[in-house]
Design a protein around this motif. Structure first.
Motif, PDB file in Angstrom:
ATOM      1  N   LYS A 218       0.815  -1.201   0.000  1.00  0.00           N
ATOM      2  CA  LYS A 218       0.000   0.000   0.000  1.00  0.00           C
ATOM      3  C   LYS A 218       0.858   1.264   0.000  1.00  0.00           C
ATOM      4  O   LYS A 218       0.451   2.314  -0.508  1.00  0.00           O
ATOM      5  CB  LYS A 218      -0.915  -0.001   1.225  1.00  0.00           C
ATOM      6  CG  LYS A 218      -1.978   1.070   1.220  1.00  0.00           C
ATOM      7  CD  LYS A 218      -2.822   1.007   2.491  1.00  0.00           C
ATOM      8  CE  LYS A 218      -3.584  -0.297   2.575  1.00  0.00           C
ATOM      9  NZ  LYS A 218      -4.487  -0.320   3.763  1.00  0.00           N
ATOM     10  N   ARG A 221       1.533   3.130  -3.357  1.00  0.00           N
ATOM     11  CA  ARG A 221       0.479   3.828  -4.107  1.00  0.00           C
ATOM     12  C   ARG A 221       0.848   5.268  -4.445  1.00  0.00           C
ATOM     13  O   ARG A 221       0.651   5.692  -5.596  1.00  0.00           O
ATOM     14  CB  ARG A 221      -0.824   3.776  -3.309  1.00  0.00           C
ATOM     15  CG  ARG A 221      -1.449   2.389  -3.239  1.00  0.00           C
ATOM     16  CD  ARG A 221      -2.724   2.393  -2.407  1.00  0.00           C
ATOM     17  NE  ARG A 221      -3.282   1.056  -2.289  1.00  0.00           N
ATOM     18  CZ  ARG A 221      -4.335   0.761  -1.525  1.00  0.00           C
ATOM     19  NH1 ARG A 221      -4.936   1.727  -0.839  1.00  0.00           N
ATOM     20  NH2 ARG A 221      -4.784  -0.477  -1.461  1.00  0.00           N
ATOM     21  N   LYS A 224       3.283   5.210  -7.349  1.00  0.00           N
ATOM     22  CA  LYS A 224       2.657   4.833  -8.616  1.00  0.00           C
ATOM     23  C   LYS A 224       1.787   5.969  -9.150  1.00  0.00           C
ATOM     24  O   LYS A 224       1.706   6.179 -10.372  1.00  0.00           O
ATOM     25  CB  LYS A 224       1.840   3.563  -8.422  1.00  0.00           C
ATOM     26  CG  LYS A 224       2.702   2.334  -8.121  1.00  0.00           C
ATOM     27  CD  LYS A 224       1.852   1.097  -7.893  1.00  0.00           C
ATOM     28  CE  LYS A 224       2.732  -0.120  -7.624  1.00  0.00           C
ATOM     29  NZ  LYS A 224       1.928  -1.345  -7.363  1.00  0.00           N
ATOM     30  N   ALA A 225       1.136   6.697  -8.244  1.00  0.00           N
ATOM     31  CA  ALA A 225       0.327   7.846  -8.681  1.00  0.00           C
ATOM     32  C   ALA A 225       1.213   8.930  -9.286  1.00  0.00           C
ATOM     33  O   ALA A 225       0.870   9.531 -10.314  1.00  0.00           O
ATOM     34  CB  ALA A 225      -0.458   8.396  -7.494  1.00  0.00           C
TER      35      ALA A 225
END
Length: 399
Positions: A218, A221, A224-225
């Motif tokens: 998690k 994230r 990756k964004a």
């Protein structure tokens, strides 16, 4: 670059304001209402909470949500916190999200309007309940009620508006249109790096990095964004392509499931650390774009000094000048070379060398003795020297 402003980018301005729930109060105001400052959590010098923060919490949630979506799709522009440069192709989707947010905001304002007075009374009651004496309760209530913002004024402060427009650079005397456009685009590219750094700095200060030595999937994230945002806005700065490669290569090398720990955790932490500073990230992106592997950018290889073999030319020249074997035994000093010991004998005329066959019983030492040459001890070979690696890494993970 004119196509960047005319075709690729559109500016979106969004303004959302709410009622803060605080009023300023001077010492004179407090003195006129009772004199001293009561010991209440709601009352401090200079600022008095006259409405509960929970009353406008839903409005703040709508505001944060739409700003977060705009931040993910674009970059802040014109030095404003409310203006975003977004892709023109994404504009229909963005306008729908803004319309949905505005409808939700207005619904929350209607709810606030109908419950405003009751919320205020509950706020007064909660801040007088802890006072021990009746006089203290009355003092707290008197101060808060004296600064109450009436319902109509509070609701009028809750506003939602948005605009969509294009960038038109102002051209100074002697400045070409291309120069004006380039300055704006360059500024947006720098802002893009600043936003990457700000988001990664928040991630680096997360408890997962600050206290633990492992993180879950998690945690990736935000990275990756940011990677998706880089890909959309890479045209703002050529070096962004290097940043994309840097992040992509490191993410591929990390475990794709389960916890990220050990050497993988160290690599991830180093990547986030590099990205948390705009200048460091820009420098790293430029190196990757110029062909440096992502791992070597995060963990630069230790400098390797080349091992150079020493060649003694004088010995070779002396050997070439010798044409005959001397009458007396010649003492041939050993030549020390960096890599190994080399022993060279002078050439022997073929006519003076007897025929040696495999069937001969005489030893080689006897036959050298017949020629008047004292046999030399066998050369001692130096231990083999390992050639250093071309890219020796002292602290890399050897991807």
């Amino acid at each position: 670059m004119q196509d960047v402003l005319n075709e690729k980018l559109t500016l979106v301005s969004i303004n959302i304001s709410t009622f803060s729930g605080y009023r300023r109060a001077t010492r004179d105001h407090i003195a006129a209402l009772g004199g001293s400052l009561p010991a209440s959590a709601a009352i401090t010098e200079g600022s008095i909470k006259v409405f509960p923060c929970d009353g406008t919490k839903s409005l703040q949630t709508v505001r944060r949500g739409i700003f977060r979506k705009l931040q993910a799709k674009g970059v802040r522009a014109l030095g404003s916190q409310n203006v975003f440069a977004v892709l023109t192709d994404d504009l229909p989707e963005i306008e729908k999200e803004i319309a949905d947010a505005e409808a939700e905001f207005k619904a929350e304002v209607v709810a606030l309007d109908s419950n405003y007075d009751q919320m205020f009374d509950n706020h007064v009651a909660s801040n007088t309940a802890n006072e021990k004496s009746k006089a203290a309760k009355q003092a707290v209530e008197k101060i808060i009620r004296s600064l109450k913002v009436d319902r109509a004024t509070a609701i009028a402060k809750c506003r939602f508006s948005s605009d969509v427009f294009k960038i038109a650079p102002f051209l100074r005397e002697g400045q070409s249109e291309e120069e004006g456009v380039e300055g704006i685009v360059r500024g947006l590219g720098r802002q893009l790096y600043e936003e990457f750094a700000a988001n990664m700095d928040k991630l680096l200060k997360n408890d997962a990095f600050a206290k633990n030595q492992r993180v879950g999937q998690k945690t990736l994230r935000p990275l990756k964004a940011e990677l998706q945002k880089m890909k959309k806005l890479s045209f703002l700065d050529p070096s962004v392509e290097g940043a994309i490669t840097l992040v992509s290569d490191i993410l591929k090398a990390l475990p794709q499931e389960g916890y990220i720990e050990g050497q993988s955790f160290v690599t991830l932490e180093k990547l986030v650390e590099v990205m948390s500073d705009a200048d460091t990230l820009l420098n790293a992106a430029s190196k990757v774009k110029n062909g440096v592997p992502a791992c070597d950018v995060l963990f630069p290889p230790a400098p390797v000094q080349a091992v150079e073999a020493t060649v003694v030319e004088e010995v070779a020249q002396a050997a070439e000048s010798t044409k005959a074997v001397p009458d007396a035994p010649a003492a041939v000093p050993p030549v020390s070379v960096a890599q190994q010991q080399v022993v060279m004998l002078p050439p022997i005329p073929a006519a003076s060398v007897p025929a040696f066959t495999k069937g001969t019983d005489a030893s080689m030492s006897d036959k050298l003795g017949q020629l008047g040459i004292a046999p030399l001890p066998a050369p001692v070979r130096a231990a083999p020297v390992l050639r250093p690696r071309e890219a020796l890494k002292t602290n890399s993970l050897m991807f």
